[in-house]
Write a protein that holds these residues in place. Sequence first.
Motif, short mmCIF file in Angstrom:
data_model
loop_
_atom_site.label_atom_id
_atom_site.label_comp_id
_atom_site.label_asym_id
_atom_site.label_seq_id
_atom_site.Cartn_x
_atom_site.Cartn_y
_atom_site.Cartn_z
N GLU A 168 0.65 -1.25 -0.12
CA GLU A 168 -0.02 -0.02 -0.11
C GLU A 168 0.72 1.33 -0.04
O GLU A 168 2.06 1.35 0.48
CB GLU A 168 -0.87 0.18 1.19
CG GLU A 168 -1.81 -1.08 1.40
CD GLU A 168 -1.12 -2.17 2.42
OE1 GLU A 168 -1.71 -3.11 3.08
OE2 GLU A 168 -0.04 -2.00 2.50
N SER A 169 0.20 2.19 -0.33
CA SER A 169 0.77 3.75 -0.33
C SER A 169 -0.27 4.71 -0.21
O SER A 169 -1.29 4.47 -0.63
CB SER A 169 1.80 3.86 -1.57
OG SER A 169 1.13 3.73 -2.73
N GLY A 227 -1.81 -6.35 3.39
CA GLY A 227 -0.35 -5.91 3.29
C GLY A 227 0.05 -5.36 4.70
O GLY A 227 -0.66 -5.67 5.53
N GLN A 228 1.09 -4.48 4.68
CA GLN A 228 1.53 -3.95 6.07
C GLN A 228 0.64 -2.75 6.28
O GLN A 228 0.54 -2.38 7.56
CB GLN A 228 2.81 -3.67 5.60
CG GLN A 228 3.82 -4.75 5.38
CD GLN A 228 3.95 -5.60 6.57
OE1 GLN A 228 4.29 -5.16 7.77
NE2 GLN A 228 3.76 -6.91 6.26
N LEU A 256 -5.15 6.17 -1.65
CA LEU A 256 -4.62 5.09 -1.28
C LEU A 256 -4.47 4.28 -2.35
O LEU A 256 -5.61 4.02 -3.17
CB LEU A 256 -5.38 4.43 -0.36
CG LEU A 256 -5.49 5.10 1.02
CD1 LEU A 256 -6.29 4.31 2.30
CD2 LEU A 256 -4.55 5.97 1.64
N SER A 257 -3.22 3.60 -2.61
CA SER A 257 -3.19 3.00 -3.70
C SER A 257 -2.49 1.50 -3.36
O SER A 257 -1.61 1.29 -2.10
CB SER A 257 -1.95 3.52 -4.71
OG SER A 257 -2.45 4.58 -5.11
N TYR A 276 -4.75 1.59 7.31
CA TYR A 276 -5.77 1.11 6.22
C TYR A 276 -4.99 -0.03 5.47
O TYR A 276 -3.73 0.03 5.17
CB TYR A 276 -5.89 2.35 5.11
CG TYR A 276 -6.93 3.22 5.81
CD1 TYR A 276 -6.96 4.00 6.71
CD2 TYR A 276 -8.46 3.17 5.11
CE1 TYR A 276 -7.76 4.95 7.30
CE2 TYR A 276 -9.44 3.95 5.62
CZ TYR A 276 -9.03 4.60 6.41
OH TYR A 276 -10.21 5.46 7.13
N TYR A 277 -5.39 -1.04 5.08
CA TYR A 277 -4.84 -2.36 4.76
C TYR A 277 -5.40 -2.64 3.40
O TYR A 277 -6.82 -2.79 3.24
CB TYR A 277 -4.87 -3.46 5.82
CG TYR A 277 -4.37 -3.33 7.10
CD1 TYR A 277 -4.83 -2.61 8.21
CD2 TYR A 277 -3.14 -3.91 7.15
CE1 TYR A 277 -4.35 -2.44 9.14
CE2 TYR A 277 -2.36 -3.63 8.36
CZ TYR A 277 -3.08 -3.05 9.45
OH TYR A 277 -2.38 -2.94 10.73
N CYS A 278 -4.67 -2.67 2.49
CA CYS A 278 -5.22 -3.54 1.10
C CYS A 278 -5.16 -5.21 1.44
O CYS A 278 -4.41 -5.56 1.98
CB CYS A 278 -4.32 -3.07 -0.10
SG CYS A 278 -4.68 -3.86 -1.58
#
Length: 126
Positions: free
Chosen positions: A6-7, A118-119, A20-21, A94-96
């Motif tokens: 994520e970013s 993800g992290q 968020l991506s 926030y987690y993807c």
Amino acid sequence: DVQLVESGGGSVQAGGSLRLSCVATGLTSFRQCLGWFRQTPGKERETVATIYNDDGRTWHSDSATGRFTISLGSTKNVVYLQTNNLEPEDTAMYYCASDRGSCGDGWRLRRGRFDYYGQGTQVTVS
């Protein structure tokens, strides 16, 4: 191995926006349920949106409807969460996440119980 990165998180004032991506790699199937869930310390996971990357069907939680939008990138392993009109209550990690299937297991997925995630990326709203 499946990896989700994520970013796009950050700190914003109330009323602001963030995009968020997430890029997913190592998926064993092109058909996946992709989603975003959030969590704050001491609280349960809360899924805010999901999208089935085969046909684009989406679901948004009540708290996200009208403010957040989930979408796919040009490739089916990229997912975005556009967050608008952010409120302090949206502050969370926030987690993807990804899950095999078509997002049909709503009871499990809406509780953030995906196969992989993800992290996380922190969103702070003041």
